[in-house]
Every structure is written in C-alpha cells, then in structure tokens.
Scaffold this motif. Structure first.
Motif, PDB file in Angstrom:
ATOM      1  N   PRO A   1      -2.007   3.663   6.376  1.00 50.92           N
ATOM      2  CA  PRO A   1      -1.307   3.714   7.675  1.00 50.92           C
ATOM      3  C   PRO A   1       0.123   3.181   7.626  1.00 50.92           C
ATOM      4  CG  PRO A   1      -3.094   2.105   7.739  1.00 50.92           C
ATOM      5  CD  PRO A   1      -3.144   2.768   6.409  1.00 50.92           C
ATOM      6  N   GLU A   2       0.410   2.219   6.766  1.00 45.34           N
ATOM      7  CA  GLU A   2       1.761   1.651   6.766  1.00 45.34           C
ATOM      8  C   GLU A   2       2.801   2.609   6.180  1.00 45.34           C
ATOM      9  OE1 GLU A   2      -0.531   0.108   3.235  1.00 45.34           O
ATOM     10  OE2 GLU A   2      -0.823  -0.081   5.377  1.00 45.34           O
ATOM     11  N   ILE A   3       2.382   3.488   5.252  1.00 41.36           N
ATOM     12  CA  ILE A   3       3.343   4.459   4.707  1.00 41.36           C
ATOM     13  C   ILE A   3       3.063   5.878   5.191  1.00 41.36           C
ATOM     14  CG2 ILE A   3       3.893   3.107   2.663  1.00 41.36           C
ATOM     15  CD1 ILE A   3       1.924   4.825   1.099  1.00 41.36           C
ATOM     16  N   ARG A   4       2.024   6.046   5.975  1.00 44.27           N
ATOM     17  CA  ARG A   4       1.633   7.341   6.554  1.00 44.27           C
ATOM     18  C   ARG A   4       1.467   8.423   5.484  1.00 44.27           C
ATOM     19  NH1 ARG A   4       5.584   7.693  11.740  1.00 44.27           N
ATOM     20  NH2 ARG A   4       4.657   5.990  12.901  1.00 44.27           N
ATOM     21  N   LYS A   5       0.824   8.073   4.411  1.00 39.68           N
ATOM     22  CA  LYS A   5       0.542   9.039   3.344  1.00 39.68           C
ATOM     23  C   LYS A   5      -0.881   8.846   2.853  1.00 39.68           C
ATOM     24  CE  LYS A   5       5.101   9.840   1.443  1.00 39.68           C
ATOM     25  NZ  LYS A   5       5.910   9.849   0.237  1.00 39.68           N
ATOM     26  N   LYS A   6      -1.375   9.867   2.202  1.00 39.89           N
ATOM     27  CA  LYS A   6      -2.701   9.784   1.592  1.00 39.89           C
ATOM     28  C   LYS A   6      -2.580   9.141   0.225  1.00 39.89           C
ATOM     29  CE  LYS A   6      -4.366  14.141   3.513  1.00 39.89           C
ATOM     30  NZ  LYS A   6      -4.851  15.479   3.131  1.00 39.89           N
ATOM     31  N   ARG A   7      -3.582   8.333  -0.101  1.00 39.45           N
ATOM     32  CA  ARG A   7      -3.640   7.761  -1.445  1.00 39.45           C
ATOM     33  C   ARG A   7      -4.865   8.356  -2.133  1.00 39.45           C
ATOM     34  NH1 ARG A   7      -3.307   1.575  -2.814  1.00 39.45           N
ATOM     35  NH2 ARG A   7      -1.126   2.130  -2.858  1.00 39.45           N
ATOM     36  N   LEU A   8      -4.657   8.967  -3.291  1.00 38.86           N
ATOM     37  CA  LEU A   8      -5.734   9.595  -4.043  1.00 38.86           C
ATOM     38  C   LEU A   8      -6.583   8.520  -4.708  1.00 38.86           C
ATOM     39  CD1 LEU A   8      -6.913  12.303  -5.060  1.00 38.86           C
ATOM     40  CD2 LEU A   8      -5.449  12.046  -7.052  1.00 38.86           C
ATOM     41  N   LEU A   9      -7.878   8.577  -4.488  1.00 43.29           N
ATOM     42  CA  LEU A   9      -8.799   7.620  -5.094  1.00 43.29           C
ATOM     43  C   LEU A   9      -9.529   8.221  -6.285  1.00 43.29           C
ATOM     44  CD1 LEU A   9     -10.354   6.140  -1.840  1.00 43.29           C
ATOM     45  CD2 LEU A   9      -8.507   5.193  -3.242  1.00 43.29           C
ATOM     46  N   ASN A  10     -10.029   9.447  -6.121  1.00 42.99           N
ATOM     47  CA  ASN A  10     -10.822  10.065  -7.177  1.00 42.99           C
ATOM     48  C   ASN A  10     -10.617  11.572  -7.140  1.00 42.99           C
ATOM     49  OD1 ASN A  10     -12.625  10.466  -9.226  1.00 42.99           O
ATOM     50  ND2 ASN A  10     -14.443  10.124  -7.983  1.00 42.99           N
TER      51      ASN A  10
END
Length: 166
Positions: free
Chosen positions: A87-96
């Motif tokens: 939420p703080e950078i409004r981007k998705k972070r890839l986990l797997n």
C-alpha cells in the motif's frame, strides 16, 4: 470363352499395376540409401536446436511486475503467481512464480506477451524425470540458465540443417 479372356486381361492389368507400385517403392528406398543417417547417440551427442526453438522457460524474478498477463494469455492458465499489494508504494510485490512443465504445451504465448520481457525460451529440451512433481519449477529453478552444450568437451554437438532434416 469371352469371360475367361477378360478375366485373364483384368488379372494381367492388376499384376502390372502391382509390379509398378513395387518398382516405385523400391526406387524410393534406393534414393534414401545415399542420405546421411539422422539418428544420434543421445547421451554422447546432443542436437543443437534452431534459434526459434521453444524449450524450457527462463524467468527473471527482478523484472517481473506481477501483472499476470502470462496467466491470461496461457491457453491452460498454467503459470501460478502469488503477489501482495504494497500500500505505501501502490505496487504489487511478487512472492512466488511457478510453472508446471508436465502440463505446459510450450506454446510461447507467455513469452510473447510479457510486457517486461522477464520470460524467455531456452534451448533446453531434456526435461524428463522419474517423478512428475519434479517438473513443477518455482522461480529459483526457472531462473537457472541451462548448461551450454557447445562448450562441453565430453559431448559432441550435432547441428542439423534444414536440408538434412528433409
């Protein structure tokens, strides 16, 4: 007497036609004797595929933005993507990220439509295993590049041209 003569003539025509087919097939067989063999001794000789060969998929974790385009264009919805929204950078972070090559049809749609070019096709074609669960590659296994066959002195590489294949 006339039906006997027509029967012999019909039999003669069939015999000539059969001899012609046998002669044609024998000529085709003789034309193949001058060709080089296509068979290679696999573990000791390896075939180098063409530039457009679609082998195992290579994945670069740092380039992926988790847009899921590869999943949408895949005809069997194969790539599995786990991501979390930051939420703080409004981007998705890839986990797997994982692909099961036991199910993959190697169509190349995921590679073609990837907007960041994080997917690419390698020249690796030997994916056989004794356990089908070993064909489920995660992002670490997908990130490994295949060993180069050209530099290995123990393996003799075979480069086939299109004229040899035909």
């Amino acid at each position: 007497m006339l039906p006997i003569i027509t029967g012999f003539m019909k039999y003669g025509h069939q015999a000539v036609r059969a001899a012609r087919y046998i002669g044609q097939s024998f000529i085709i067989t003789l034309s193949h004797t001058s060709r080089l063999p296509v068979t290679i001794q696999y573990p000791y000789q390896k075939w180098i595929p063409s530039e457009r060969f679609r082998g195992r998929i290579h994945f670069e974790f740092d380039k992926c933005i988790a847009c899921e385009v590869c999943v949408r264009v895949c005809p069997i919805d194969l790539p599995t993507i786990d991501w979390r929204l930051e939420p703080e950078i409004r981007k998705k972070r890839l986990l797997n990220y994982s692909i099961d090559f036991g199910i993959c049809i190697f169509c190349g749609n995921c590679v073609e439509y990837c907007p960041t070019n994080c997917l690419s096709m390698t020249e690796e074609y030997a994916l056989s295993t004794y356990n089908r669960h070993e064909l489920n590659y995660n992002q670490i296994a997908l990130g490994r590049l295949p060993m180069s066959v050209i530099g290995n002195s123990l393996i003799r590489t075979i480069i086939m041209t299109s004229t040899q294949i035909k």
